[in-house]
Design a protein around this motif. Structure first.
Motif, PDB file in Angstrom:
ATOM      1  N   UNK A  41       0.810  -1.217   0.000  1.00 52.60           N
ATOM      2  CA  UNK A  41       0.000   0.000   0.000  1.00 52.60           C
ATOM      3  C   UNK A  41       0.843   1.267   0.000  1.00 52.60           C
ATOM      4  N   UNK A  42       2.154   1.145   0.311  1.00 53.97           N
ATOM      5  CA  UNK A  42       2.994   2.346   0.339  1.00 53.97           C
ATOM      6  C   UNK A  42       2.964   3.051  -1.001  1.00 53.97           C
ATOM      7  N   UNK A  43       3.067   2.234  -2.038  1.00 59.08           N
ATOM      8  CA  UNK A  43       3.041   2.764  -3.388  1.00 59.08           C
ATOM      9  C   UNK A  43       1.803   3.648  -3.604  1.00 59.08           C
ATOM     10  N   UNK A  44       0.671   3.161  -3.082  1.00 56.21           N
ATOM     11  CA  UNK A  44      -0.579   3.905  -3.259  1.00 56.21           C
ATOM     12  C   UNK A  44      -0.551   5.211  -2.468  1.00 56.21           C
ATOM     13  N   UNK A  46       2.061   6.878  -1.524  1.00 59.27           N
ATOM     14  CA  UNK A  46       3.067   7.772  -2.087  1.00 59.27           C
ATOM     15  C   UNK A  46       2.535   8.469  -3.340  1.00 59.27           C
ATOM     16  N   UNK A  47       1.927   7.661  -4.217  1.00 68.03           N
ATOM     17  CA  UNK A  47       1.385   8.236  -5.449  1.00 68.03           C
ATOM     18  C   UNK A  47       0.309   9.255  -5.153  1.00 68.03           C
ATOM     19  N   UNK A  48      -0.556   8.933  -4.166  1.00 64.79           N
ATOM     20  CA  UNK A  48      -1.654   9.844  -3.844  1.00 64.79           C
ATOM     21  C   UNK A  48      -1.112  11.172  -3.324  1.00 64.79           C
ATOM     22  N   UNK A  49      -0.131  11.075  -2.395  1.00 64.68           N
ATOM     23  CA  UNK A  49       0.429  12.294  -1.815  1.00 64.68           C
ATOM     24  C   UNK A  49       1.126  13.100  -2.909  1.00 64.68           C
ATOM     25  N   UNK A 215      -5.527   4.891  -6.215  1.00 62.34           N
ATOM     26  CA  UNK A 215      -5.196   6.008  -5.349  1.00 62.34           C
ATOM     27  C   UNK A 215      -5.884   5.712  -4.025  1.00 62.34           C
ATOM     28  N   UNK A 216      -5.578   6.531  -3.008  1.00 60.36           N
ATOM     29  CA  UNK A 216      -6.187   6.280  -1.702  1.00 60.36           C
ATOM     30  C   UNK A 216      -7.711   6.226  -1.789  1.00 60.36           C
TER      31      UNK A 216
ATOM     32  N   UNK B 348      -5.614  -9.180  -3.086  1.00 56.24           N
ATOM     33  CA  UNK B 348      -4.208  -8.822  -3.072  1.00 56.24           C
ATOM     34  C   UNK B 348      -3.633  -8.807  -4.502  1.00 56.24           C
ATOM     35  N   UNK B 349      -3.960  -9.841  -5.266  1.00 57.03           N
ATOM     36  CA  UNK B 349      -3.448  -9.916  -6.638  1.00 57.03           C
ATOM     37  C   UNK B 349      -3.915  -8.706  -7.444  1.00 57.03           C
ATOM     38  N   UNK B 350      -5.150  -8.341  -7.229  1.00 51.62           N
ATOM     39  CA  UNK B 350      -5.727  -7.220  -7.973  1.00 51.62           C
ATOM     40  C   UNK B 350      -5.014  -5.908  -7.626  1.00 51.62           C
ATOM     41  N   UNK B 351      -4.821  -5.692  -6.303  1.00 54.40           N
ATOM     42  CA  UNK B 351      -4.134  -4.474  -5.884  1.00 54.40           C
ATOM     43  C   UNK B 351      -2.711  -4.462  -6.435  1.00 54.40           C
ATOM     44  N   UNK B 352      -2.052  -5.634  -6.420  1.00 55.17           N
ATOM     45  CA  UNK B 352      -0.687  -5.696  -6.943  1.00 55.17           C
ATOM     46  C   UNK B 352      -0.665  -5.387  -8.438  1.00 55.17           C
ATOM     47  N   UNK B 353      -1.674  -5.875  -9.142  1.00 56.47           N
ATOM     48  CA  UNK B 353      -1.756  -5.572 -10.574  1.00 56.47           C
ATOM     49  C   UNK B 353      -1.924  -4.064 -10.784  1.00 56.47           C
ATOM     50  N   UNK B 354      -2.776  -3.472  -9.971  1.00 55.40           N
ATOM     51  CA  UNK B 354      -3.065  -2.046 -10.153  1.00 55.40           C
ATOM     52  C   UNK B 354      -1.869  -1.164  -9.811  1.00 55.40           C
ATOM     53  N   UNK B 355      -1.076  -1.553  -8.808  1.00 51.13           N
ATOM     54  CA  UNK B 355       0.049  -0.688  -8.430  1.00 51.13           C
ATOM     55  C   UNK B 355       1.285  -0.988  -9.265  1.00 51.13           C
ATOM     56  N   UNK B 356       1.213  -2.038 -10.076  1.00 51.92           N
ATOM     57  CA  UNK B 356       2.422  -2.413 -10.809  1.00 51.92           C
ATOM     58  C   UNK B 356       2.796  -1.342 -11.834  1.00 51.92           C
TER      59      UNK B 356
END
Lengths: 261, 356
Positions: A41-44, A46-49, A215-216, B348-356
């Motif tokens: 979730x950090x990625x999310x 970070x991107x949102x901020x 995003x968040x 989890x897989x879905x979120x990982x796909x989205x943040x990739x």
């Protein structure tokens, strides 16, 4: 009341656990908060901020000259400009975001227009990218930057600028040493007003971002509605609230200190 | 998330619709009964609204029907879970029937009051989510496949793998639905779309990560419009919207690849909190009646669960694979069932796909 009761419910739910069929089971746990620390979730965050920060910056750069022109115009023009700044609010934000989708599409208004003018020969692929989200956020929240800036700049007597010019200050010096410091309360208020909704924005990233990233705001929506994991969704919402609250408080604290010195 | 944002359009449509019908109402399902005639609150998909249909029932029974719409199963569940929604008849999709039944939200059907239940096609009976129609009866059904523009894709796709073809980079849309998308990848690799094995879900995710650079957008709302405008040429899609898109752009086609995919049905059910259960059963019976179902199927372009309808609809509707898929296609389809605890792996897989 309206603020605290839902907040307490949210806090309660965020400490519970998810039932198999999506209900809330009242077994107390901290796992939802531990999950927040998951690197996934950090990625999310970070991107949102980052996106909210860039939105705020762009709004400030665009909004300042606008607010300045508004504040220094004759009263009649001033009213007209204020009126124009208000007009977008008459239409639902969702509808306006849909309008942007029609404009930005590969075969939308912007691309067919530019191509028929011969300015481009390949359509610009902007819809469903981060740039489109940024554009949508800036568009949506620019008035929230302009209005407080306008109020702040209007309060600065034009005679101060004249005095600075009389003392041989160039245009830049007048801005940097007179107008900018004096409009600081407006800048802070504008930044807070833009940054906060941008950070939690849902509609804009959802529609203009094309679901290619999270995003968040979209993550919270996803957890609540699709996964039906209310406890984790509540924990996320709580994190967002705490983040925003501490940010706002620190902004205004610094503001208060700055005023006293 | 299905069509969450079409809601606005849907609600506006219903308001316009109710505004000019005698059953005009502010759409508030908690409004009180007049006492002289019964009021039935019907909560359905925004694309299932059909004014003639409701008026026919009103003429026949003298009851008033108030229609309100939702645009995703999640929205339906959220409203009903509050316990005070006030609706009588609702239309959850297959997997949502089991979730709502588990949560005790649905009333048991009295099939003696719904004789038309007999008309339901055998292949829609004894479905895993409600084998004995204790809580629900299938209403409309359909498939998930590929909508494509035959003026660009000259040979009809036969495999899901076309969605991984780099020639169509940036012109592919996928549903914004984690079960559908991961399920598609699982089917493309030859596994069940209901797999609960974390290792398989992980492999599906890897496959989807490879595909992501080619995907223009993940959307469950506007893939049909994007196909019509030509922004995308391949869309992972529900059949119904594609059938309607064909009317605007005749080169649009629909196909279910050989690996098969999801088959779904939206079901009629009565809420436990309904105060007019007998009227609700009567309404369900009316909706399943052959003549009524033929008219609705023609107008809305959805396949009816009534087995006598297919032969009586307009030939253009009957032969449209996006509405009534051929029997051979139905055989390779799979029902989606609730993933239970395994939903965490999908999540989890879905979120990982989205943040990739």
């Amino acid at each position: 009341m309206f603020f605290f009761v839902p907040l307490l419910v949210m806090l309660g739910v965020s400490l519970a656990s998810r039932g198999t069929y999506g209900g809330v089971e009242w077994t107390w746990t901290l796992t939802n908060y531990l999950r927040l620390a998951d690197p996934l979730y950090w990625n999310i965050y970070l991107r949102s901020v980052l996106l909210a920060g860039v939105t705020t910056g762009v709004c400030l750069v665009l909004g300042f000259p606008l607010a300045y022109v508004m504040a220094r115009a004759s009263p009649r023009i001033q009213n007209l400009l204020l009126f124009l700044a208000m007009i977008p609010f008459w239409t639902n934000f969702l509808v306006r975001t849909y309008a942007w989708m029609f404009i930005l599409r590969t075969k939308g208004v912007m691309n067919t227009g530019l191509m028929s003018l011969g300015l481009i020969d390949q359509p610009i692929e902007i819809l469903y990218t981060d740039s489109a989200v940024l554009l949508g956020l800036v568009y949506g929240y620019l008035p929230f930057m302009v209005l407080p800036l306008y109020v702040a700049i209007e309060r600065i007597a034009p005679s101060l600028e004249e005095a600075a010019q009389d003392l041989y200050a160039g245009g830049w010096a007048v801005f940097w040493r007179v107008i900018f410091p004096l409009s600081k309360p407006g800048i802070v208020a504008g930044c807070v007003l833009v940054f906060i909704p941008s950070l939690g924005a849902f509609i804009t990233p959802h529609l203009l971002g094309g679901g290619r990233s999270m995003m968040l705001g979209t993550l919270i929506q996803h957890e609540f509605l699709v996964i039906r994991d209310w406890p984790f969704g509540s924990a996320l919402s709580f994190l967002l609230m705490v983040l925003l609250l501490s940010l706002t408080v620190s902004f205004f604290k610094r503001q208060g200190l700055a005023d006293r010195t | 998330m299905r069509k969450l944002l079409k809601k606005l359009v849907g609600v506006a449509g219903v308001i316009a619709l109710l505004g000019c019908s005698p059953s005009s109402s502010d759409g508030d399902p908690k409004g009180s009964d007049t006492g002289t005639s019964q009021v039935l609150y019907y909560f359905t998909w925004s694309d299932y609204v059909d004014r003639d249909l409701v008026q026919g029932f009103e003429r026949r029974t003298g009851a008033r029907v108030v229609v309100d719409t939702f645009s995703s199963n999640e929205e339906l569940l959220a409203k009903v879970q509050s316990g005070v929604s006030g609706y009588d008849v609702v239309v959850p999709s297959d997997f949502m029937v089991s979730i709502m039944a588990m949560q005790g939200l649905l009333a048991e059907l009295e099939l003696s009051g719904i004789p038309n239940a007999e008309l339901i096609d055998p292949f829609l009976q004894q479905l895993p989510f409600d084998p004995h129609h204790k809580f629900s009866l299938p209403y409309f059904w359909g498939t998930v496949g590929i909508g494509y523009d035959s003026s660009v894709i000259l040979t009809p796709p036969t495999s899901w793998e076309i969605l991984w073809d780099p020639r169509y980079k940036g012109r592919i849309s996928m549903l914004d639905d984690q079960r559908e998308v991961i399920g598609l990848a699982l089917r493309a690799m030859g596994y069940s779309l209901n797999s609960r094995d974390p290792a398989l879900i992980e492999r599906a995710k890897q496959k989807l990560i490879q595909q992501k650079p080619l995907v223009k957008v993940y959307t469950s709302e506007s893939f049909d419009q994007l196909l019509v405008s030509g922004d995308v040429v391949l869309a992972h899609a529900w059949g119904g919207p594609i059938a309607r898109a064909m009317r605007e752009r005749p080169s649009i086609r629909y196909v279910v690849p050989r690996e098969g995919g999801t088959i779904w049905t939206d079901c009629l059910a009565v809420l436990n909190t309904s105060r007019h259960k007998a009227l609700a059963f009567r309404f369900i019976n009316y909706l399943l009646e052959t003549d009524v179902a033929v008219a609705t199927s023609n107008r809305l372009l959805f396949a009816s669960s009534n087995r006598f309808v297919k032969d009586r609809v307009d030939p253009g509707v009957r032969n449209n694979p996006a509405v009534y898929p051929p029997d051979a296609v139905i055989e390779r389809m799979e029902w989606m069932v609730d993933a239970g605890e395994a939903i965490r792996f999908y999540d989890r897989a879905w979120t990982e796909l989205k943040v990739h």
